[in-house]
Design an enzyme around this catalytic site. Structure first.
Site, PDB file in Angstrom:
ATOM      1  N   CYS A 198      -0.800  12.505  -1.296  1.00 47.43           N
ATOM      2  CA  CYS A 198      -2.307  11.854  -1.980  1.00 47.43           C
ATOM      3  C   CYS A 198      -3.208  12.825  -1.687  1.00 47.43           C
ATOM      4  O   CYS A 198      -3.233  13.756  -0.714  1.00 47.43           O
ATOM      5  CB  CYS A 198      -2.481  10.688  -0.795  1.00 47.43           C
ATOM      6  SG  CYS A 198      -3.951  10.027  -1.354  1.00 47.43           S
TER       7      CYS A 198
ATOM      8  N   HIS B 234       1.231   3.599  -6.653  1.00 45.21           N
ATOM      9  CA  HIS B 234       0.373   4.398  -5.811  1.00 45.21           C
ATOM     10  C   HIS B 234      -1.104   4.392  -6.073  1.00 45.21           C
ATOM     11  O   HIS B 234      -2.217   4.166  -5.381  1.00 45.21           O
ATOM     12  CB  HIS B 234       0.782   5.846  -5.715  1.00 45.21           C
ATOM     13  CG  HIS B 234      -0.107   6.854  -4.955  1.00 45.21           C
ATOM     14  ND1 HIS B 234       0.447   7.527  -3.707  1.00 45.21           N
ATOM     15  CD2 HIS B 234      -1.232   7.320  -4.873  1.00 45.21           C
ATOM     16  CE1 HIS B 234      -0.451   8.168  -3.175  1.00 45.21           C
ATOM     17  NE2 HIS B 234      -1.524   7.854  -3.807  1.00 45.21           N
ATOM     18  N   GLU B 235      -1.446   4.459  -7.625  1.00 42.25           N
ATOM     19  CA  GLU B 235      -2.938   4.294  -7.943  1.00 42.25           C
ATOM     20  C   GLU B 235      -3.284   2.833  -7.905  1.00 42.25           C
ATOM     21  O   GLU B 235      -4.623   2.650  -7.483  1.00 42.25           O
ATOM     22  CB  GLU B 235      -2.941   4.857  -9.288  1.00 42.25           C
ATOM     23  CG  GLU B 235      -2.847   6.348  -9.415  1.00 42.25           C
ATOM     24  CD  GLU B 235      -3.438   7.351  -8.347  1.00 42.25           C
ATOM     25  OE1 GLU B 235      -4.477   7.082  -7.951  1.00 42.25           O
ATOM     26  OE2 GLU B 235      -2.571   8.269  -7.845  1.00 42.25           O
TER      27      GLU B 235
ATOM     28  N   HIS C  58      -4.752   2.521  -4.462  1.00 42.93           N
ATOM     29  CA  HIS C  58      -6.225   2.946  -4.383  1.00 42.93           C
ATOM     30  C   HIS C  58      -7.219   1.896  -4.670  1.00 42.93           C
ATOM     31  O   HIS C  58      -8.092   1.636  -4.150  1.00 42.93           O
ATOM     32  CB  HIS C  58      -6.030   4.240  -4.968  1.00 42.93           C
ATOM     33  CG  HIS C  58      -5.775   5.558  -4.273  1.00 42.93           C
ATOM     34  ND1 HIS C  58      -6.160   5.602  -2.806  1.00 42.93           N
ATOM     35  CD2 HIS C  58      -4.634   6.307  -4.618  1.00 42.93           C
ATOM     36  CE1 HIS C  58      -5.705   6.838  -2.530  1.00 42.93           C
ATOM     37  NE2 HIS C  58      -4.718   7.207  -3.603  1.00 42.93           N
TER      38      HIS C  58
END
Length: 187
Positions: A109, A151-152, A155
């Site tokens: 990350c 993953h994004e 976020h």
């Protein structure tokens, strides 16, 4: 020569680092098409950040960056798949379905680049986004691209990959990860 830690390199390139409140807060959605100009401006900033970062560090598996990582609490992210595939722009992204089949791979990350973590993720996800003109777009992603997208989206929801790691599994120093030589592998 002074050895600069990877996380310091990312900080110097404008990436918000672990511990900043914005990384732990859900981002605010866009009202599209009304906020089209704002969404385009933020997307341009994300592409500019990716360009700066890719000049310093190669990303053979692809890379992504979300608006909170550059200090903007909005639901925008950009993912650059490996190779010559076009970038994926994610506005108001929500995962609406995920496969039961999962695998565990190491992830990094940009917001804490000194470590890598072994993260279980679904092999297939369905994602709803909003186009600049306000239409809902549904896309299915698989394997490595599903991992990058997931993953994004995390976020955008205020989550870091450590929240997805199995109990008792800790991130490892990037130096130790480099020695494993493990790329993401799919059958």
């Amino acid at each position: 020569m002074i050895d600069v830690r990877p996380s310091q390199q990312m900080r110097d390139l404008g990436v918000v680092q672990h511990g900043a409140g914005i990384l732990a807060e859900p981002a605010r959605a866009f009202t599209l098409p009304a906020e089209r100009d704002e969404a385009e401006r933020i997307t341009d900033e994300l592409f500019a950040a990716m360009e700066r970062i890719s000049q310093v560090h190669p990303f053979a598996k692809g890379m992504g960056i979300a608006a909170p990582q550059i200090g903007i609490g909005r639901t925008a992210a950009v993912v650059q798949p490996p190779g010559d595939a076009p970038a994926v722009i994610l506005l108001n992204a929500k995962i609406t379905d995920r496969s039961d089949a999962v695998d565990e791979q190491y992830e990094g990350c940009l917001s804490f680049f000194d470590v890598r973590g072994l993260v279980p993720r679904p092999l297939k996800i369905t994602v709803e986004t909003t186009s600049l003109t306000g239409e809902t777009v549904t896309t299915v992603y698989e394997r490595g691209l599903a991992r990058l997208i997931h993953h994004e989206v995390d976020h955008l929801d205020g989550l870091l990959y450590t929240a997805r790691m199995r109990a008792g599994v800790d991130p490892i120093p990037v130096e130790e990860y480099r020695q494993t030589g493990r790329a993401w592998a799919y059958e």
